[in-house]
Design an enzyme around this catalytic site. Structure first.
Site, mmCIF file in Angstrom:
data_model
loop_
_atom_site.group_PDB
_atom_site.id
_atom_site.type_symbol
_atom_site.label_atom_id
_atom_site.label_comp_id
_atom_site.label_asym_id
_atom_site.label_seq_id
_atom_site.Cartn_x
_atom_site.Cartn_y
_atom_site.Cartn_z
ATOM 1 N N GLN A 225 0.823 -1.208 0.000
ATOM 2 C CA GLN A 225 0.000 0.000 0.000
ATOM 3 C C GLN A 225 0.858 1.260 0.000
ATOM 4 O O GLN A 225 0.341 2.361 -0.129
ATOM 5 C CB GLN A 225 -0.905 0.032 1.245
ATOM 6 C CG GLN A 225 -1.896 -1.112 1.309
ATOM 7 C CD GLN A 225 -2.692 -1.140 2.601
ATOM 8 O OE1 GLN A 225 -2.814 -2.188 3.213
ATOM 9 N NE2 GLN A 225 -3.238 -0.005 3.028
ATOM 10 N N ARG A 372 -8.291 -0.713 8.311
ATOM 11 C CA ARG A 372 -9.308 0.161 7.759
ATOM 12 C C ARG A 372 -9.692 1.257 8.744
ATOM 13 O O ARG A 372 -10.869 1.498 9.016
ATOM 14 C CB ARG A 372 -10.539 -0.638 7.341
ATOM 15 C CG ARG A 372 -11.365 0.113 6.322
ATOM 16 C CD ARG A 372 -12.354 -0.751 5.602
ATOM 17 N NE ARG A 372 -13.045 0.056 4.603
ATOM 18 C CZ ARG A 372 -13.790 -0.429 3.648
ATOM 19 N NH1 ARG A 372 -13.945 -1.729 3.523
ATOM 20 N NH2 ARG A 372 -14.391 0.352 2.792
ATOM 21 N N CYS A 373 -8.668 1.880 9.313
ATOM 22 C CA CYS A 373 -8.949 3.007 10.189
ATOM 23 C C CYS A 373 -7.718 3.866 10.263
ATOM 24 O O CYS A 373 -6.651 3.489 9.815
ATOM 25 C CB CYS A 373 -9.347 2.550 11.591
ATOM 26 S SG CYS A 373 -7.973 2.205 12.688
ATOM 27 N N GLU A 742 -12.738 4.711 5.653
ATOM 28 C CA GLU A 742 -12.694 3.962 6.904
ATOM 29 C C GLU A 742 -13.738 4.391 7.922
ATOM 30 O O GLU A 742 -13.868 3.772 8.976
ATOM 31 C CB GLU A 742 -11.277 4.089 7.481
ATOM 32 C CG GLU A 742 -10.280 3.582 6.460
ATOM 33 C CD GLU A 742 -8.843 3.965 6.748
ATOM 34 O OE1 GLU A 742 -7.953 3.256 6.282
ATOM 35 O OE2 GLU A 742 -8.608 4.965 7.437
#
Lengths: 788, 288
Positions: A225, A372-373, A742
């Site tokens: 990523q 996802r945060c 997110e």
């Protein structure tokens, strides 16, 4: 060559258009190019031997049987890596992590040795033939065990490390918080555990390392990523010249934070390719991904909320025990030991807060990635939203009313929180009111009363989250010293089409579409005419990658700004073409026209052609620019989620009957993609609330090493979502956008849990730790029944 | 997820499969739908030297009523059960269980013979067959024997099949008129193994319970026949009290262990609840 402006020009499909995703044309045809689709000539395959023990001294490795298998090219051990000074590597939190074991294993599944073979099956067969001599040691599987004075020291190789403590961190004002608590009529407290979960992208991690012995060029295809940051880390770790390292991150089958770190497999494959002079492919299997790569959460949280009897919130105290695993590898900005957890005051106006956190080593896999945060915001949001809900019941107030009484008002922004964030904008009452209206809150409460009278268990849960995303301003945000700023380069070709190169890397967020729409909005070239390039460090500007909902706040801003730079030059060329002074040129995309003479006009396409064919003397040819964006602040998306559930008292089985999610992420670039992101996040939030958890037995065996044990929700379990939106633009972002990827994972777990607790509160149930399996819900009901 | 090396044999007839079993039986596994075997091989929990693929054998996927029984070929897929009119009309327990087996992909490929021969205590069909008093037909090159399902299922992943035998057919006695059935399953998500499931088959005769069969999934070393619970219903009126008592007896017959799916206490409780609820459903269905 000025032309008449076309009056019937197609509408520019810029911001606000639900353009279909450009990337889907290849994905839905099975034509994506994922890491395992890539085959290089002469490629070898790597398989990793992992430790069956959670904590064990390594006495020796005998690889002779493995080496004798036909097709095996090499067996790599920690000893070999140590000869090249590569047995250890730095983590993103500045700790060290073993690449291959040299002294002892520290978690089950840790990398012990690797086989390189001509065939992936042979590599796997040979791994089973490596004989390892271990002496099992006592294990530590929780921070509570880790802090015991007689606990075995997991990181005994570190100078000066005499226990398992990693860090102590505080934020906020302890004295002011004490004073707030002294003024309180009531203190509501909650102890809760946010369980260890795993991002579990459907594509596991992997790489192909291709080091050319003749040129020294290292091309590494990697599921990453953050390819640019990885390149720099590789240069620092392996001592390779950075210009010779090219990281290519191909199509990614999900990331969710799991594909941010550098994993030992990448380093071993690269070393093997360097030593053998051939490309080496390593693809993790599912169990390897779940047991060894970046986990998330695993926070033991205590919170206390100080209130007046009328519901006024005065202050918040929280203390955390963080289970970091065997190596401290949290993904977080350097300055913040527990990420941005100190956003824990959430959506509420209170004068004081104090956060205390301690991190501990345990014999578990490292990670602490932001699943996802944004850097631990999920845990913080969960804690405050659970506390507020319980506080409402204890005060005899409706949870919606208590929230509204304490929300930061729209006119208070920018708002400085007691822990130092400056929220840029918000309208919390607006989002809450819409959510309540959509779900029919008042009617549902009445229905609940009737159902309760019939003996049924109905619950309604709310969560009003505030996210802190888009790291970030260079004065505050860096990872290993690298400032968290990102770039974009835009080049318009002679025929009026263009290419946008960005530093972030999509894993499903739709960057190839969304970022083209930003360009379209700014310069008037349709999104299908703008190719978006990303993921290849040789061909994109530097930046720290895509995670923590940061791409739109950072790269989205850079894209808008670089487009404006291109327009600055285009305006000069237009003036030349229109034979007027630059200040007499007006731009209404896609057309430059003469002020006061709108019929005299050229399009951006005309200008693009002229930039290569007919540009003023003294001007450089071409139409392109680069921009690196330093955000003045984070962005603070927010929303209110409302969930209704029905609980079967006899079995503990609960079902979501309604789920309303109102999100405010500022300006929505592609509403369809935003809604898709929210659907995905709500699904993952449901998974965490209902079923996802990695546990360990007392000997450190990982329970959750496959998708039978680690549960992901399917379409059958997932509730039906009803979405709503309010739009409060970010005042500092060039197009008013905020991150959104997110929000739903951050905000929704508390809403689901609050709904179940709302149903059970009259029975005396005050808390159930996630995941809320039917077994745990039933046990909570039974425990509440039992005489105290 | 790469299995160990194995040899693959494709059988085109039962005789060929039996001959291959004679040759390789001890080191062979029969491959039917592959929905349990292949994952176990990919995890290297099993590494058979030989796979004998019976999938190409014609005629092993029949569903027909014959001599008072339903004869199901070993290669009948789970989704065939759910869509068979014979089954939905006359075999309610099986009809109730079929759509709850695993997930759609497994139901499309997995076979009933493979599922029973795998003998997973969390398997659904074992309990259905126990509650309905089914028999399995085992063939070898030297003959054929018919074995009651209760004798076939021996232990976890263990049956009374010998290495040279092939399970070719399952025979379920046709329930009498005024019968009902139910299969209640608690799973954490679609495709998960049952935390607890209860199969109930029941018939009514002159206002009382004629025959009853109760079997339990996921709460012991194999599918458990709750015989005492079923026996307690014979000749009684189908009342809530009778069903509650049967539920308690079924719970007593279960032998669950605490794991990530729940504590033994919870599972035993769920056996009681689902037995009671299942009996009520089956009884209402039988009363029609």
């Amino acid at each position: 060559m000025a032309t008449e402006a076309h009056e019937d020009q197609a509408e520019i499909r810029g911001i606000g258009h639900s353009v279909k995703r450009k990337e889907d044309a290849r994905f839905i045809r099975g034509k994506g190019n994922y890491i395992d689709d890539i085959h290089l000539p002469g490629m070898l395959y790597m398989a990793i031997l992992r430790s069956p023990f959670a904590h064990a001294k390594l006495n020796g490795i005998d690889a002779s049987r493995a080496q004798a298998v036909p097709g095996v090219v090499a067996v790599v051990t920690g000893e070999l890596m140590a000869q090249h000074n590569l047995a250890w590597m730095p983590t993103m939190s500045g700790d060290t992590q073993a690449v291959l074991v040299t002294d002892k294993v520290r978690f089950q599944g840790q990398e012990v040795a690797a086989v390189i073979a001509e065939d992936p099956y042979v590599a796997k067969d040979a791994v089973e033939l490596i004989d390892v001599d271990y002496d099992a040691l006592d294990v530590v599987v929780s921070p509570q065990q880790a802090l015991a004075s007689d606990a075995p020291v997991i990181r005994d190789e570190k100078d000066g490390q005499t226990d398992n403590h990693i860090y102590h961190w505080e934020s906020g004002d302890a004295d002011a918080t004490d004073r707030a608590f002294a003024d309180a009529d009531r203190v509501v407290s909650l102890d809760t555990f946010y369980p260890r979960s795993h991002p579990a992208p459907l594509e596991t991690c992997g790489c192909i390392a291709d080091v050319d012995g003749a040129t020294g060029q290292a091309t590494i295809y990697m599921t990453s990523q953050a390819p640019h940051a990885i390149r720099t880390v590789f240069a620092l770790v392996a001592g390779l010249p950075e210009e010779n390292i090219r990281i290519v991150s191909p199509d990614l089958g999900g990331g969710f934070g799991n594909k941010v770190p550098v994993y030992p497999g990448y380093v071993v494959a690269t070393a093997a390719s360097l030593l053998l002079g051939r490309p080496v492919k390593w693809i993790e299997d599912r169990s390897e991904n779940l047991i060894s790569t970046g986990f998330a959460r695993d926070f033991h949280m205590h919170g206390e909320l100080a209130l007046k009897n009328d519901g006024t919130m005065l202050g918040l105290r929280t203390s955390l025990l963080a289970d970091e695993g065997a190596f401290h590898a949290d993904a977080q900005p350097s300055k913040f030991k527990v990420g941005l957890f100190h956003v824990v005051t959430g959506s509420y106006d209170m004068s004081a807060a104090h956060v205390v956190a301690d991190g501990y080593y345990t014999n578990k896999a490292p990670g602490g990635v932001a699943y996802r945060c944004s850097f631990r915001v999920t845990e913080a949001s969960y804690l405050i939203e659970r506390l507020v809900q319980n506080a409402a019941y204890e005060l005899g107030m409706d949870p919606a009313d208590l929230r509204k009484k304490n929300f930061i008002r729209k006119d208070q922004f920018p708002y400085e929180t007691p822990t130092g964030f400056v929220y840029d904008s918000g309208d919390y009452h607006g989002a809450m009111d819409l959510a309540l209206e959509k779900i029919g809150y008042a009617e549902l409460r009445e229905e609940q009363e009737r159902k309760r009278a019939e003996g049924k268990l109905w619950g309604i849960g709310l969560a009003s989250f505030t996210e802190a995303v888009g790291a970030g301003p260079h004065k505050d945000y860096d990872i290993l010293g690298l400032k968290m700023n990102d770039g974009a380069e835009l080049r318009i070709h002679p025929t009026g089409k263009g290419i946008l190169k960005i530093s972030s890397k999509t894993q499903g967020q739709g960057h190839e579409t969304t970022f083209a729409q930003i360009v379209a909005e700014e310069i008037g070239i349709q999104p299908e005419d703008i190719k978006v390039q990303h993921g290849d460090t040789d061909n994109t500007p530097y930046g720290l990658g895509t995670y923590a909902s940061r791409s739109t706040p950072t790269v989205g801003a850079a894209t808008a700004m670089v487009s404006r730079r291109v327009i600055e030059k285009a305006r000069k060329i237009a003036a030349h073409l229109l034979e007027v002074a630059e200040e007499d040129v007006e731009f209404t995309r896609p057309t430059f026209s003469v002020r006061g003479a709108p019929d005299k006009a050229v399009t951006i396409q005309d200008v693009a052609f002229a930039a290569y064919t007919n540009f003023p003397d003294g001007m450089e040819s071409g139409l392109e620019a680069a921009y690196y964006y330093d955000p003045p602040n984070l962005t603070f998306p927010f929303g209110t989620y409302a969930v209704a559930v029905e609980v079967d008292r006899e079995t503990g089985v609960w079902q979501v009957t309604r789920m309303v999610a109102v999100d405010d992420c500022g300006v929505r670039i592609n509403p369809m993609i935003v809604e898709g992101q929210i659907h995905g996040g709500l699904t993952e939030g449901y998974g965490i609330a209902a079923m996802e958890q990695i546990t360990f037995d007392e000997t450190g065996n990982c329970i959750g090493s496959n998708f039978i044990d680690y549960l992901l929700p399917t379409a059958v379990e997932t509730p039906r979502f009803e979405l709503g939106e309010t739009v409060t633009p970010s005042p500092h972002h060039p197009i008013g956008a905020k991150g959104v990827g997110e929000s739903a994972t951050v905000g929704s777990p508390a809403a689901y849990v609050n709904a179940v607790i709302d149903a059970l509160w009259p029975l005396g149930v005050r808390n159930i730790d996630m995941p809320l399996t039917s077994a745990k819900v039933w046990e909570a009901i039974e425990a509440a029944k039992a005489p105290a | 997820m790469l299995p160990s090396r194995f040899d693959y044999h494709r059988a085109s007839s039962v005789e060929e499969a039996l001959s291959l079993l004679d040759d390789y039986g001890e080191d062979a596994k029969v491959l039917a739908g592959g929905q349990s075997l292949i994952p176990l091989m990919k995890l290297r929990f099993v590494s058979p030297g030989h796979l004998i693929d019976i999938d190409p054998i014609p005629g092993l996927d029949g569903i027909e009523e014959r001599e008072g029984s339903l004869a199901l070929g070993a290669l009948v897929r789970h989704n065939q059960l759910a869509s068979s009119e014979i089954i939905t009309n006359g075999y309610p327990t099986l009809a109730a269980a079929a759509p709850q087996i695993a997930d759609p992909i497994v139901r499309n490929l997995g076979t009933i013979g493979g599922s029973l021969a795998h003998a997973d205590p969390a398997g659904d069909l074992g309990s259905v067959m126990l509650s309905m008093g089914a028999n399995v037909v085992l063939r070898s090159s030297s003959g054929e024997r018919v074995v009651p399902i209760g004798e076939f299922l021996v232990d976890t992943f263990t049956t009374s099949i010998t290495p040279n035998e092939l399970l070719t057919e399952i025979r379920i006695p046709t329930p009498p008129p005024r019968s009902g059935g139910s299969y209640l399953k608690l799973e954490r998500k679609v495709g998960d193994f049952a935390t607890v499931a209860v199969a109930v088959t029941l018939s009514l005769q002159d206002g009382t319970v004629g025959s009853a069969g109760i079997a339990l999934t996921g709460v012991g070393l194999k599918n458990i026949e709750a015989a005492e619970a079923a026996a307690s219903l014979h000749g009684t009126a189908p009342t809530d009290e009778a069903f509650a008592e049967a539920g308690r007896l079924a719970a007593a017959a279960s032998n669950p262990v605490t794991d990530v799916r729940g504590t033994d206490t919870y599972k035993r409780h769920m056996v009681e609840v689902y037995t009671r609820r299942g009996l009520a459903t089956a009884s209402a269905m039988a009363a029609g």
